[in-house]
Design a protein around this motif. Structure first.
Motif, PDB file in Angstrom:
ATOM      1  N   UNK A  30      30.423  58.062  -0.286  1.00 54.90           N
ATOM      2  CA  UNK A  30      29.989  57.672   1.191  1.00 54.90           C
ATOM      3  C   UNK A  30      29.818  59.114   2.046  1.00 54.90           C
ATOM      4  N   UNK A  31      29.293  58.885   3.153  1.00 54.02           N
ATOM      5  CA  UNK A  31      29.031  60.091   4.144  1.00 54.02           C
ATOM      6  C   UNK A  31      29.302  59.621   5.234  1.00 54.02           C
ATOM      7  N   UNK A  32      30.041  60.456   6.149  1.00 50.20           N
ATOM      8  CA  UNK A  32      30.306  59.960   7.468  1.00 50.20           C
ATOM      9  C   UNK A  32      29.080  60.094   8.558  1.00 50.20           C
ATOM     10  N   UNK A  33      29.363  59.526   9.729  1.00 54.32           N
ATOM     11  CA  UNK A  33      28.252  59.354  10.788  1.00 54.32           C
ATOM     12  C   UNK A  33      28.113  60.814  11.303  1.00 54.32           C
ATOM     13  N   UNK A  34      29.249  61.741  11.072  1.00 49.26           N
ATOM     14  CA  UNK A  34      28.874  63.112  11.702  1.00 49.26           C
ATOM     15  C   UNK A  34      28.358  64.259  10.812  1.00 49.26           C
ATOM     16  N   UNK A  35      27.910  63.653   9.820  1.00 49.04           N
ATOM     17  CA  UNK A  35      27.405  64.642   8.563  1.00 49.04           C
ATOM     18  C   UNK A  35      26.347  65.501   9.213  1.00 49.04           C
ATOM     19  N   UNK A  36      26.412  66.793   9.167  1.00 52.36           N
ATOM     20  CA  UNK A  36      25.507  67.726   9.941  1.00 52.36           C
ATOM     21  C   UNK A  36      24.093  67.432   9.655  1.00 52.36           C
ATOM     22  N   UNK A  37      23.754  67.199   8.371  1.00 49.25           N
ATOM     23  CA  UNK A  37      22.376  67.562   8.056  1.00 49.25           C
ATOM     24  C   UNK A  37      21.532  65.943   8.296  1.00 49.25           C
ATOM     25  N   UNK A  38      21.002  65.795   9.367  1.00 42.92           N
ATOM     26  CA  UNK A  38      20.411  64.332   9.678  1.00 42.92           C
ATOM     27  C   UNK A  38      18.860  64.546   9.616  1.00 42.92           C
ATOM     28  N   UNK A  39      18.207  63.562   9.506  1.00 42.73           N
ATOM     29  CA  UNK A  39      16.643  63.504   9.232  1.00 42.73           C
ATOM     30  C   UNK A  39      16.023  63.823  10.575  1.00 42.73           C
ATOM     31  N   UNK A  40      16.250  65.181  10.888  1.00 41.82           N
ATOM     32  CA  UNK A  40      15.567  65.770  12.237  1.00 41.82           C
ATOM     33  C   UNK A  40      15.497  67.150  12.015  1.00 41.82           C
ATOM     34  N   UNK A  41      14.698  67.933  13.085  1.00 44.47           N
ATOM     35  CA  UNK A  41      14.531  69.202  13.179  1.00 44.47           C
ATOM     36  C   UNK A  41      16.021  70.135  13.317  1.00 44.47           C
ATOM     37  N   UNK A  42      16.253  70.652  12.206  1.00 48.67           N
ATOM     38  CA  UNK A  42      17.696  71.733  12.513  1.00 48.67           C
ATOM     39  C   UNK A  42      17.139  73.269  12.849  1.00 48.67           C
ATOM     40  N   UNK A  43      17.628  73.899  13.759  1.00 44.23           N
ATOM     41  CA  UNK A  43      17.357  75.303  13.813  1.00 44.23           C
ATOM     42  C   UNK A  43      17.857  75.944  12.663  1.00 44.23           C
ATOM     43  N   UNK A  44      17.121  77.201  12.411  1.00 48.71           N
ATOM     44  CA  UNK A  44      17.571  78.034  11.397  1.00 48.71           C
ATOM     45  C   UNK A  44      18.868  78.586  11.523  1.00 48.71           C
ATOM     46  N   UNK A  45      19.150  78.864  12.845  1.00 46.02           N
ATOM     47  CA  UNK A  45      20.563  79.443  13.107  1.00 46.02           C
ATOM     48  C   UNK A  45      21.660  78.430  12.487  1.00 46.02           C
ATOM     49  N   UNK A  46      21.508  76.940  13.152  1.00 43.23           N
ATOM     50  CA  UNK A  46      22.536  76.217  12.756  1.00 43.23           C
ATOM     51  C   UNK A  46      22.512  76.003  11.368  1.00 43.23           C
ATOM     52  N   UNK A 101      25.530  73.802   3.140  1.00 43.43           N
ATOM     53  CA  UNK A 101      24.620  72.358   3.169  1.00 43.43           C
ATOM     54  C   UNK A 101      23.105  72.516   3.382  1.00 43.43           C
ATOM     55  N   UNK A 102      22.617  73.796   3.686  1.00 41.55           N
ATOM     56  CA  UNK A 102      21.239  74.029   3.986  1.00 41.55           C
ATOM     57  C   UNK A 102      20.451  73.881   2.906  1.00 41.55           C
ATOM     58  N   UNK A 103      20.683  74.091   1.450  1.00 36.59           N
ATOM     59  CA  UNK A 103      19.879  73.630   0.388  1.00 36.59           C
ATOM     60  C   UNK A 103      19.464  72.024   0.542  1.00 36.59           C
ATOM     61  N   UNK A 104      20.182  71.320   1.215  1.00 34.08           N
ATOM     62  CA  UNK A 104      19.769  69.676   1.127  1.00 34.08           C
ATOM     63  C   UNK A 104      18.576  69.404   2.119  1.00 34.08           C
ATOM     64  N   UNK A 105      18.388  70.443   2.996  1.00 31.59           N
ATOM     65  CA  UNK A 105      17.048  70.435   3.862  1.00 31.59           C
ATOM     66  C   UNK A 105      15.848  70.465   3.019  1.00 31.59           C
ATOM     67  N   UNK A 106      14.578  70.051   3.182  1.00 27.28           N
ATOM     68  CA  UNK A 106      13.213  70.164   2.666  1.00 27.28           C
ATOM     69  C   UNK A 106      13.019  71.814   2.665  1.00 27.28           C
TER      70      UNK A 106
END
Lengths: 457, 457
Positions: free
Chosen positions: A98-114, A121-126
């Motif tokens: 499972x994965x909690x609601x507050x998982x940082x990688x959501x299907x939206x734009x994240x800044x490179x700094x974040x 976790x960032x390799x999980x983004x496109x």
């Protein structure tokens, strides 16, 4: 099966039940039918899962959160009019993690700094999936190029007691207990692991030369280190470098290999990472693929440093730094000269006084057989030189620079024991990955970056 | 041209004049005709040069010393009854780099100790030419295996602030001036490069896991370090390691990959280094090729640690160390068990208390899903495990071992954010090269070895 295999051969599996594992990237439903963007990371493209009210656990599936790990069984169907060629009609779902609601990688734009702050976790983004897949392919292309062309892979030592550039920006490596050093009031290297001061290599070149004099053609590909206090977008304290070294090879042949390798690696990535490169072209650097294709098809200009200064001095430009004969060139000059020739430029035969001691001294007494490759949009991508093969000239140059020849007798002996014309070059691997992906900050092309004050993970 | 190209295609060049460069390995003459063993190191086999009285500089050529670098022009001739297929009849010789009488590498047997003391010259000998060519090919085979099977090459950080095994055998990396530390009487890490203590990685596994949870299949191949005070023939302070890590992969699948990779690399070397392997088989380890071929064709046994202890206890052997349930096994046990099964053996499900904190806790509460591969003649070649994917179990285990979970929140979070069954393993690359070449001292399979008190070049 892996999603990579499914994507490559989906037609083979149409109407068949398959089993796949992966993570939820997005989950949305319209009450009767739901869609999950699903990926196991084995290919850039994921798979669309479709689930319907027919399933007993429709409600449960519709609540599966982004980031959850699932095992899926389902039937492969040709997609009608969708963005994808096929989809998987889910027959059963097992929630593995499972994965909690507050998982940082959501299907939206994240800044490179974040994402940099959540580097694990960032390799999980496109974006980072594309970047690190390209990095992996480029590394393999480097090995393929050299191995196919008869080079031997040479592992230069990482901990070393010699300092290639004669500069002092080395990390020290020690097993001394620093608290004890402070308490005792003295540094006793006889108690250190190697019995003397040691540091992290800044270059494997000198050691690579020893193997080039045995195998003719060798290359390194390993980590190198600079304890430089630079907080820029193009400097790392720990980076990977490729350093080929060739016997019976002059500066012209050196440039042939630099050019050949670069074109090979770029073409390899264009051929093997089509989805990733299309994504990067759309979202990171518009025109990226065109830029790279153009470079592969261009012939690199080869021009003397002196001639470059002449061109710069004649240019109708107000320079921040005035170009001068006998001096280094600045970023603005690099930019001008690649635009002037509209392509990559080898600048060769540099003033001796601004280059390293081991470079081949030209007959003019003023220049050395050094070369930098300047590439449009990125500046210097590689640097190399013919190496001074004459024992006496090399010793004299070391003395001029207040270096101690005795400390490098093994290096000098290469010029005694069957010396020959030889050359080599170095390429910072992260600079190459930046060029290949269009990513502008070097911290974003290495998994875990090390810069002043940063050493996480 | 390169001698590699000539050796591969000599028939194409019969009766033609060619130009080659290289070094004199031996030079002898009978007054009217002379022979030079000539090599540029691009292939294991050199070329025989023949020179005759017809040449004006016969006398000069006959005095060319071992180690000298030459540029040669000559005609390729089919050899009649010689050891080689062809020879080159010299038409002209240019001495590019002379070599003195006291050149250390002469055409005679040198001891390994002597060559270790002249490590920068030893790749010029047949033995080390073979060893380091095999090393290079094996490295490439590793990359090929993983890249072909969809793995992403992951560069684990070298400088790190975390310590994988929880053990203390780390080198410290610092830019503090030790003399100043001694003088000031205190260690101020706020002035150190990273603002805190940092060291050289002992394993990239934990970081590799973060990427496995994004790409499913990743592998590292890079240097790792242990500041262990062991002066043995099988320990180095700096060595190269391969650490694959796979999501959605259990212990059985882990072993499949370990076995698949090892067989692939061995077969690749057998196929691509025939001359080198024949030499090593003749002069280093009799039966080497047969040993390797047998391994490639064998099926690896998979057996629980508990069962191994039963077999050892039943054996009619007087052990130095008595085999006991729940305890580690010794060298003598490893040897017995591979002989017992007459082949490679995976020993799995080890007692929890002698294995690392991150290993999958089995339902029996006593063992973990760890596996070691034992290979005849060499002992442990790889070690791996399924990783504990349950957050609470992992935290509890860390607390039992007095580890601080807070310091590894990123690692633990992998078990919160879409955790899954996952596994991995590690293989010391130098151990593999020893196995491949038959060389018995690990210092002889890495270009520049680092051991307590040794950090030359």
């Amino acid at each position: 099966m892996e999603i990579r295999q499914l994507n490559e051969n989906y037609k083979k599996y149409i109407d068949q039940e398959i089993e796949i594992n992966g993570w939820v990237k997005n989950n949305r439903n319209s009450g009767n039918v739901g869609f999950i963007d699903f990926s196991d990371g084995t290919s850039f493209k994921g798979v669309q899962l479709v689930y319907t009210k027919d399933l007993d656990d429709f409600e449960k599936i519709s609540k599966l959160r982004v980031g959850s790990a699932l095992n899926i069984k389902g039937i492969v169907n040709e997609s009608v009019g969708g963005k994808q060629d096929f989809e998987v009609n889910v027959s059963s779902v097992n929630l593995e993690g499972d994965c909690p609601e507050d998982y940082p990688i959501q299907p939206k734009r994240h800044t490179r700094e974040f994402l940099r702050e959540n580097a694990y976790l960032r390799p999980r983004t496109n974006l980072f999936n594309a970047v690190f897949r390209v990095r992996s392919l480029a590394a393999h292309a480097v090995h393929e190029y050299f191995q196919t062309n008869g080079f031997i892979y040479f592992n230069a030592p990482i901990i070393t007691a010699s300092d290639c550039e004669g500069a002092g920006e080395m990390f020290q490596v020690t097993t001394l207990d620093l608290e004890r050093v402070a308490k005792s009031g003295k540094v006793d290297y006889s108690r250190d692991f190697f019995g003397k001061p040691a540091g992290l290599t800044v270059s494997g070149q000198l050691e690579a030369e020893t193997y080039a004099m045995a195998f003719s053609k060798v290359y390194t590909f390993g980590p190198t280190f600079r304890a430089e206090n630079s907080n820029t977008t193009s400097h790392l304290a720990e980076f990977w470098m490729i350093e080929p070294e060739m016997a019976f090879c002059d500066l012209e042949q050196d440039m042939d290999i630099m050019e050949g390798m670069l074109k090979y690696v770029i073409q390899y990535v264009l051929d093997h990472a089509k989805d990733e490169m299309n994504f990067l072209d759309s979202f990171v650097e518009k025109g990226l693929i065109e830029k790279l294709t153009k470079l592969v098809n261009s012939e690199f200009v080869r021009i003397d440093h002196e001639e470059v200064i002449n061109i710069l001095q004649k240019a109708d430009v107000k320079w921040q730094f005035e170009p001068k004969q006998g001096e280094d060139i600045a970023k603005e000059h690099e930019k001008y000269i690649t635009e002037y020739f509209n392509g990559p430029v080898f600048i060769k035969n540099w003033p001796k006084d601004i280059k390293a001691f081991y470079m081949k001294q030209n007959p003019d007494g003023k220049t050395v057989g050094a070369v930098d490759l300047e590439v449009p949009g990125v500046g210097e991508l590689m640097g190399g030189s013919q190496r001074e093969e004459n024992y006496d000239k090399l010793v004299n140059r070391m003395k001029e620079l207040n270096m101690d020849p005795d400390s490098m007798d093994w290096y000098l002996n290469l010029r005694k024991y069957g010396t020959c014309t030889h050359s080599g070059f170095g390429m910072g691997f992260e600079r190459l990955v930046m060029y290949l992906t269009g990513v502008e900050n070097i911290r974003d092309v290495i998994p875990y970056y090390r810069t002043p004050g940063n050493c996480d993970y």
